[in-house]
Write an enzyme that holds these catalytic residues in place. Structure first.
Site, PDB file in Angstrom:
ATOM      1  NE  ARG A  54      -0.317   0.576   4.901  1.00  0.00           N
ATOM      2  CZ  ARG A  54      -0.708   0.417   6.165  1.00  0.00           C
ATOM      3  NH1 ARG A  54      -1.787  -0.295   6.443  1.00  0.00           N
ATOM      4  NH2 ARG A  54      -0.037   0.990   7.137  1.00  0.00           N
TER       5      ARG A  54
ATOM      6  CG  ASP B  16       3.570  -4.950   3.138  1.00  0.00           C
ATOM      7  OD1 ASP B  16       3.163  -5.136   4.300  1.00  0.00           O
ATOM      8  OD2 ASP B  16       3.713  -3.817   2.652  1.00  0.00           O
TER       9      ASP B  16
ATOM     10  CG  ASP C  36       8.962  -9.326   9.742  1.00  0.00           C
ATOM     11  OD1 ASP C  36       9.636  -8.268   9.720  1.00  0.00           O
ATOM     12  OD2 ASP C  36       8.455  -9.784  10.784  1.00  0.00           O
TER      13      ASP C  36
ATOM     14  CG  ASN D 206       8.164   1.989   0.751  1.00  0.00           C
ATOM     15  OD1 ASN D 206       8.015   3.211   0.795  1.00  0.00           O
ATOM     16  ND2 ASN D 206       7.154   1.140   0.988  1.00  0.00           N
TER      17      ASN D 206
ATOM     18  CE1 TYR E 216       8.837   6.941  10.525  1.00  0.00           C
ATOM     19  CE2 TYR E 216       9.336   9.280  10.397  1.00  0.00           C
ATOM     20  CZ  TYR E 216       8.909   8.113   9.801  1.00  0.00           C
ATOM     21  OH  TYR E 216       8.551   8.110   8.464  1.00  0.00           O
TER      22      TYR E 216
ATOM     23  CE  LYS F 111      11.515   6.247   8.168  1.00  0.00           C
ATOM     24  NZ  LYS F 111      11.491   5.315   7.030  1.00  0.00           N
TER      25      LYS F 111
ATOM     26  CB  THR G 145      -0.194  10.561   6.869  1.00  0.00           C
ATOM     27  OG1 THR G 145      -0.459  10.211   5.505  1.00  0.00           O
ATOM     28  CG2 THR G 145       1.282  10.815   7.042  1.00  0.00           C
TER      29      THR G 145
HETATM   30  P1  NAD Z   1       2.248   2.891   4.798  1.00  0.00           P
HETATM   31  O1  NAD Z   1       2.014   2.581   6.233  1.00  0.00           O
HETATM   32  O2  NAD Z   1       1.092   3.122   3.911  1.00  0.00           O
HETATM   33  O3  NAD Z   1       3.159   1.770   4.126  1.00  0.00           O
HETATM   34  C1  NAD Z   1       4.192   1.124   4.813  1.00  0.00           C
HETATM   35  C2  NAD Z   1       4.195  -0.343   4.412  1.00  0.00           C
HETATM   36  O4  NAD Z   1       5.248  -0.997   5.143  1.00  0.00           O
HETATM   37  C3  NAD Z   1       2.881  -1.060   4.787  1.00  0.00           C
HETATM   38  O5  NAD Z   1       2.376  -1.773   3.678  1.00  0.00           O
HETATM   39  C4  NAD Z   1       3.302  -1.976   5.919  1.00  0.00           C
HETATM   40  O6  NAD Z   1       2.540  -3.165   6.010  1.00  0.00           O
HETATM   41  C5  NAD Z   1       4.754  -2.243   5.556  1.00  0.00           C
HETATM   42  N1  NAD Z   1       5.503  -2.791   6.690  1.00  0.00           N
HETATM   43  C6  NAD Z   1       5.448  -2.432   7.991  1.00  0.00           C
HETATM   44  N2  NAD Z   1       6.218  -3.248   8.731  1.00  0.00           N
HETATM   45  C7  NAD Z   1       6.776  -4.132   7.875  1.00  0.00           C
HETATM   46  C8  NAD Z   1       7.679  -5.214   8.027  1.00  0.00           C
HETATM   47  N3  NAD Z   1       8.143  -5.585   9.229  1.00  0.00           N
HETATM   48  N4  NAD Z   1       8.062  -5.900   6.921  1.00  0.00           N
HETATM   49  C9  NAD Z   1       7.572  -5.563   5.705  1.00  0.00           C
HETATM   50  N5  NAD Z   1       6.722  -4.562   5.493  1.00  0.00           N
HETATM   51  C10 NAD Z   1       6.326  -3.858   6.571  1.00  0.00           C
HETATM   52  O7  NAD Z   1       3.187   4.186   4.805  1.00  0.00           O
HETATM   53  P2  NAD Z   1       3.917   4.996   3.643  1.00  0.00           P
HETATM   54  O8  NAD Z   1       3.668   6.419   3.874  1.00  0.00           O
HETATM   55  O9  NAD Z   1       3.675   4.427   2.307  1.00  0.00           O
HETATM   56  O10 NAD Z   1       5.450   4.731   4.094  1.00  0.00           O
HETATM   57  C11 NAD Z   1       6.462   4.304   3.221  1.00  0.00           C
HETATM   58  C12 NAD Z   1       7.790   4.801   3.759  1.00  0.00           C
HETATM   59  O11 NAD Z   1       7.832   6.233   3.705  1.00  0.00           O
HETATM   60  C13 NAD Z   1       8.076   4.436   5.223  1.00  0.00           C
HETATM   61  O12 NAD Z   1       9.419   4.069   5.379  1.00  0.00           O
HETATM   62  C14 NAD Z   1       7.789   5.731   5.950  1.00  0.00           C
HETATM   63  O13 NAD Z   1       8.480   5.826   7.177  1.00  0.00           O
HETATM   64  C15 NAD Z   1       8.250   6.742   4.947  1.00  0.00           C
HETATM   65  N6  NAD Z   1       7.717   8.096   5.110  1.00  0.00           N
HETATM   66  C16 NAD Z   1       6.372   8.311   5.071  1.00  0.00           C
HETATM   67  C17 NAD Z   1       5.896   9.615   5.202  1.00  0.00           C
HETATM   68  C18 NAD Z   1       4.421   9.950   5.131  1.00  0.00           C
HETATM   69  O14 NAD Z   1       4.062  11.102   5.448  1.00  0.00           O
HETATM   70  N7  NAD Z   1       3.547   9.051   4.732  1.00  0.00           N
HETATM   71  C19 NAD Z   1       6.796  10.672   5.396  1.00  0.00           C
HETATM   72  C20 NAD Z   1       8.153  10.404   5.433  1.00  0.00           C
HETATM   73  C21 NAD Z   1       8.601   9.103   5.282  1.00  0.00           C
END
Ligand code: NAD
Length: 249
Positions: free
Chosen positions: A16, A37, A64, A91, A156, A160, A194
């Site tokens: 996702r 995932d 995982d 990601n 976090y 990061k 978010t």
């Molecule tokens: P999201 O929660 O929609 O997607 C994250 C995905 O990672 C999910 O599908 C989740 O199931 C998967 N995940 C979690 N734990 C896992 C594990 N142990 N093994 C495999 N998969 C796992 O969030 P997103 O916004 O798409 O986040 C993607 C990346 O971007 C992340 O690293 C997040 O920290 C980073 N990020 C997001 C934002 C934001 O505002 N959305 C901002 C800065 C950075």
């Protein structure tokens, strides 16, 4: 149409949000993609949808990112299904919006395990496969919270920030082998991550960016696509912010 033609990509957290958007963008540009995932059903649905428009382009599997054995299976799947591995997008990530003294040890370990150890394990497992192909591109998804501080996201920020420098260390080490390693630092992006946070607080944070809005998963995905492609052939060890100007102020 063919910016990634002939390339094979492994995307963690591809079920996702940003990972799924990148899987769609990559396959639309000719790549084969393995998306891993812990959300098995959602990942399978993303692969199924992609395969309708780009037949035999995507495979979903259980990954995982904290487990070395899962990473080995994922890399082996890239090699068996598509003949090799050229691109890794680290990601997968989880958020934790607690300050230093509120964070529990369990929460700390969970965030470090996924956001930090997971990135290292992914690179460690993917690099030997990339070496066989004569090079590759690794994109590690950090955050603007890997560049600047805020009150209330201690683990976090720590993870990061670690991803930012682990990226540079790997870029230096593997440049002679033509393996490029870059980090991407999204600002506030509209995804399920978010959507789960208090929306008023989120809107206030998004409004702090000069562009005064949240970004989309695709707006990050296009930067990741560039870094994955040969267009970025002289780009390594770099950090790309995708934040509507947030960190420019
Ligand atoms: P999201 O929660 O929609 O997607 C994250 C995905 O990672 C999910 O599908 C989740 O199931 C998967 N995940 C979690 N734990 C896992 C594990 N142990 N093994 C495999 N998969 C796992 O969030 P997103 O916004 O798409 O986040 C993607 C990346 O971007 C992340 O690293 C997040 O920290 C980073 N990020 C997001 C934002 C934001 O505002 N959305 C901002 C800065 C950075």
């Amino acid at each position: 149409m063919d910016r990634l033609k002939g390339k094979v990509a492994l995307i963690s957290g591809g079920a996702r949000g940003q990972g799924a958007a990148e899987a769609r963008l990559f396959t639309a540009e000719g790549a084969k993609v393995v998306l891993g995932d812990v959300l098995d059903k959602e990942a399978a649905a993303v692969a199924e949808q992609i395969n309708k428009s780009s037949p035999k382009s995507a495979v979903a599997l259980h990954l995982d990112v904290t487990r070395a054995a899962d990473w080995r299976t994922a890399v082996e799947t890239c090699e068996r299904e598509f003949g090799g591995l050229d691109i890794l997008v680290n990601n997968a990530g989880i958020a934790n919006m607690k300050g230093v003294d509120e964070t529990t040890e369990e929460e700390w370990d969970a965030v470090v395990g996924i956001n930090q150890k997971g990135v290292w394990l992914g690179m460690k497992t993917a690099i030997p496969a990339m070496r066989k192909r004569g090079g590759g591109s690794i994109i590690n998804i950090s955050s603007i919270y890997g560049l600047i501080g805020s009150a209330g996201a201690a683990a976090y920020h720590g993870t990061k920030g670690a991803v930012r420098l682990l990226t540079k260390a790997a870029a230096v080490q593997y440049a002679p082998e033509n393996i490029r390693v870059n980090s991407v630092h999204p600002g506030v992006i509209k995804t399920p991550m978010t959507d789960a946070i208090d929306q008023d607080a989120l809107a206030q944070i998004a409004a702090m960016a000069p562009m005064k809005r949240a970004g989309t998963a695709e707006e990050v995905g296009y930067v990741v696509l560039f870094l994955a492609s040969n267009e970025a052939s002289f780009v390594t060890g770099a950090e790309y912010v995708v934040d509507g100007g947030y960190t420019a102020t």
